[in-house]
Scaffold this active site. Structure first.
Site, PDB file in Angstrom:
ATOM      1  N   THR A   5       0.844  -1.196   0.000  1.00  0.00           N
ATOM      2  CA  THR A   5       0.000   0.000   0.000  1.00  0.00           C
ATOM      3  C   THR A   5       0.876   1.240   0.000  1.00  0.00           C
ATOM      4  O   THR A   5       1.982   1.212   0.528  1.00  0.00           O
ATOM      5  CB  THR A   5      -0.830  -0.021   1.303  1.00  0.00           C
ATOM      6  OG1 THR A   5      -1.791  -1.036   1.182  1.00  0.00           O
ATOM      7  CG2 THR A   5      -1.512   1.290   1.588  1.00  0.00           C
ATOM      8  N   VAL A  46     -13.210  -4.561   2.704  1.00  0.00           N
ATOM      9  CA  VAL A  46     -12.697  -3.186   2.625  1.00  0.00           C
ATOM     10  C   VAL A  46     -11.598  -3.050   3.669  1.00  0.00           C
ATOM     11  O   VAL A  46     -11.770  -3.456   4.818  1.00  0.00           O
ATOM     12  CB  VAL A  46     -13.818  -2.155   2.899  1.00  0.00           C
ATOM     13  CG1 VAL A  46     -13.258  -0.745   2.911  1.00  0.00           C
ATOM     14  CG2 VAL A  46     -14.921  -2.278   1.839  1.00  0.00           C
ATOM     15  N   ASP A  90      -8.239  -0.753   5.608  1.00  0.00           N
ATOM     16  CA  ASP A  90      -8.068   0.508   6.351  1.00  0.00           C
ATOM     17  C   ASP A  90      -7.849   1.718   5.446  1.00  0.00           C
ATOM     18  O   ASP A  90      -8.189   2.848   5.816  1.00  0.00           O
ATOM     19  CB  ASP A  90      -6.904   0.388   7.332  1.00  0.00           C
ATOM     20  CG  ASP A  90      -5.609  -0.040   6.649  1.00  0.00           C
ATOM     21  OD1 ASP A  90      -5.669  -0.773   5.642  1.00  0.00           O
ATOM     22  OD2 ASP A  90      -4.535   0.361   7.124  1.00  0.00           O
ATOM     23  N   THR A 136      -0.264   1.643   7.443  1.00  0.00           N
ATOM     24  CA  THR A 136      -0.155   0.548   6.475  1.00  0.00           C
ATOM     25  C   THR A 136       0.061  -0.756   7.229  1.00  0.00           C
ATOM     26  O   THR A 136       0.227  -0.755   8.447  1.00  0.00           O
ATOM     27  CB  THR A 136       0.984   0.818   5.465  1.00  0.00           C
ATOM     28  OG1 THR A 136       1.010  -0.222   4.492  1.00  0.00           O
ATOM     29  CG2 THR A 136       2.348   0.908   6.131  1.00  0.00           C
ATOM     30  N   GLY A 137       0.029  -1.862   6.505  1.00  0.00           N
ATOM     31  CA  GLY A 137       0.176  -3.171   7.143  1.00  0.00           C
ATOM     32  C   GLY A 137      -1.133  -3.928   7.053  1.00  0.00           C
ATOM     33  O   GLY A 137      -1.907  -3.738   6.107  1.00  0.00           O
ATOM     34  N   GLY A 149      -4.654  -4.363   7.380  1.00  0.00           N
ATOM     35  CA  GLY A 149      -5.731  -3.393   7.562  1.00  0.00           C
ATOM     36  C   GLY A 149      -6.575  -3.675   8.789  1.00  0.00           C
ATOM     37  O   GLY A 149      -6.977  -2.762   9.510  1.00  0.00           O
TER      38      GLY A 149
HETATM   39  N1  ASP Z   1      -3.453  -1.858   4.810  1.00  0.00           N
HETATM   40  C1  ASP Z   1      -3.711  -2.471   3.534  1.00  0.00           C
HETATM   41  C2  ASP Z   1      -4.935  -3.313   3.623  1.00  0.00           C
HETATM   42  O1  ASP Z   1      -5.067  -4.061   4.557  1.00  0.00           O
HETATM   43  C3  ASP Z   1      -2.562  -3.284   3.034  1.00  0.00           C
HETATM   44  C4  ASP Z   1      -1.222  -2.616   3.128  1.00  0.00           C
HETATM   45  O2  ASP Z   1      -1.028  -1.657   3.847  1.00  0.00           O
HETATM   46  O3  ASP Z   1      -0.297  -3.048   2.442  1.00  0.00           O
HETATM   47  O4  ASP Z   1      -5.754  -3.255   2.729  1.00  0.00           O
END
Ligand code: ASP
Length: 305
Positions: free
Chosen positions: A171, A200, A202, A222-223, A225
């Site tokens: 992301t 859906v 974050d 990020t990470g 969600g």
């Molecule tokens: N946070 C994003 C999600 O879970 C994924 C990401 O941050 O890479 O959709």
């Protein structure tokens, strides 16, 4: 004129073969994205334009899991989420379960500008995109070989439980402080690979994937969600900053390493405060990130703390 600052990220996650192979490409893209946004700020443009431009650049770059190169969901297609927020007046816009729109962040910005609804999803978001005349692309534009191969491998070889356990992050997010002292934040993602149809993340949620308020800070998360949603990640940093007894770095560290110290998954934050100080914190092996300000050349880091 106040200090101007940009910080961006391209996801917090563990090392992969794909990242190892494309390390230079990632570094170059992170640098360019931060510089594009910074050039706008230098020309007196608002923080909102800067974060939109940084995200647009990364959505167009196939290395990141956003726009072109998005993760593929369990039904075999791309479904994107994005959000953007102006810290000056708390206007915000977001899109979820979006298909075909080349740059989801630009559609989120149009929603922000209209200042009526905040979140449009799925078919409705696509109709709105058509009504606004934003650029659309065929499904094949978004799906790239590295994501397709990962999808096929998971579909054919893994059980549902194993599929759920494997995450593909990447992301993108951007925060900025402009010369007038305004803050802004934006996020964009293709979600986690093999996620269920209708999920859906974050990045579509104001206060979770992104938040901006001139009185506190601009933040992107990020990470995983689901972890960020449970801990209202971006909004939590903003609340800590409003209370005034932490630096932006301490606030990010608190959310990642204390509040969520037992989190089973990846979490990462980037943030900038009203004075242009940057905070970055993550619990994963690496985080793609870059930052630049009027008193510091661009810094790009992936593995190094
Ligand atoms: N946070 C994003 C999600 O879970 C994924 C990401 O941050 O890479 O959709």
């Amino acid at each position: 004129m106040s200090k101007i600052t940009v910080a961006i990220h391209g996801g917090a996650r563990d090392e992969t073969e794909f990242i190892r192979k494309n390390l230079n490409g990632y570094k170059q893209a992170l640098k360019e994205s931060a510089q594009i946004a910074f050039e706008l700020l230098k020309r007196g443009k608002p923080a909102l334009d800067a974060v939109e431009a940084a995200i647009t650049f990364m959505e167009d770059n196939m290395l990141f899991n956003a726009g072109r190169g998005s993760a593929i969901n369990s039904l075999g297609y791309v479904s994107m989420d994005s959000s953007i927020m102006d810290g000056k007046d708390l206007r915000c816009g977001s899109v979820a379960l979006l298909q075909k729109v080349k740059n989801p962040v630009q559609l989120a910005r149009l929603i922000l500008e209209e200042n009526h609804h905040i979140l449009l999803a799925g078919e409705g978001a696509l109709s709105y995109a058509k009504y606004k005349g934003v650029r659309l692309e065929e499904d094949a534009y978004f799906i790239l070989p590295h994501q397709y191969d990962m999808f096929m491998e998971r579909r054919d070889k893994l059980t549902q439980k194993e599929q759920d356990a494997l995450k593909n992050h990447g992301t993108v997010g951007a925060v900025a402080l402009d010369a007038k002292g305004n803050l802004a934040a934006a996020s964009s993602t293709g979600g986690t690979s093999f996620n269920r149809n209708g999920r859906v993340g974050d990045a579509a949620m104001i206060g979770v994937g992104c938040y901006a308020n001139n009185n506190s800070c601009a933040v992107c998360a990020t990470g995983d969600g689901e972890l960020n949603i449970r801990s209202i990640a971006s909004g939590y940093v903003s609340v800590l900053m409003e209370q005034g007894n932490m630096s932006i770095q301490q606030a990010c560290d608190y959310v990642i390493h204390q509040k969520n110290k037992n989190a089973k998954g990846d979490m990462g934050l980037i943030a900038v405060d009203p004075k242009g100080n940057v905070g970055i914190s993550y619990n994963s092996q690496l985080m793609h990130r870059a930052w630049i300000s009027s008193d510091q050349e661009v810094i790009v880091k992936i593995h190094e703390k």
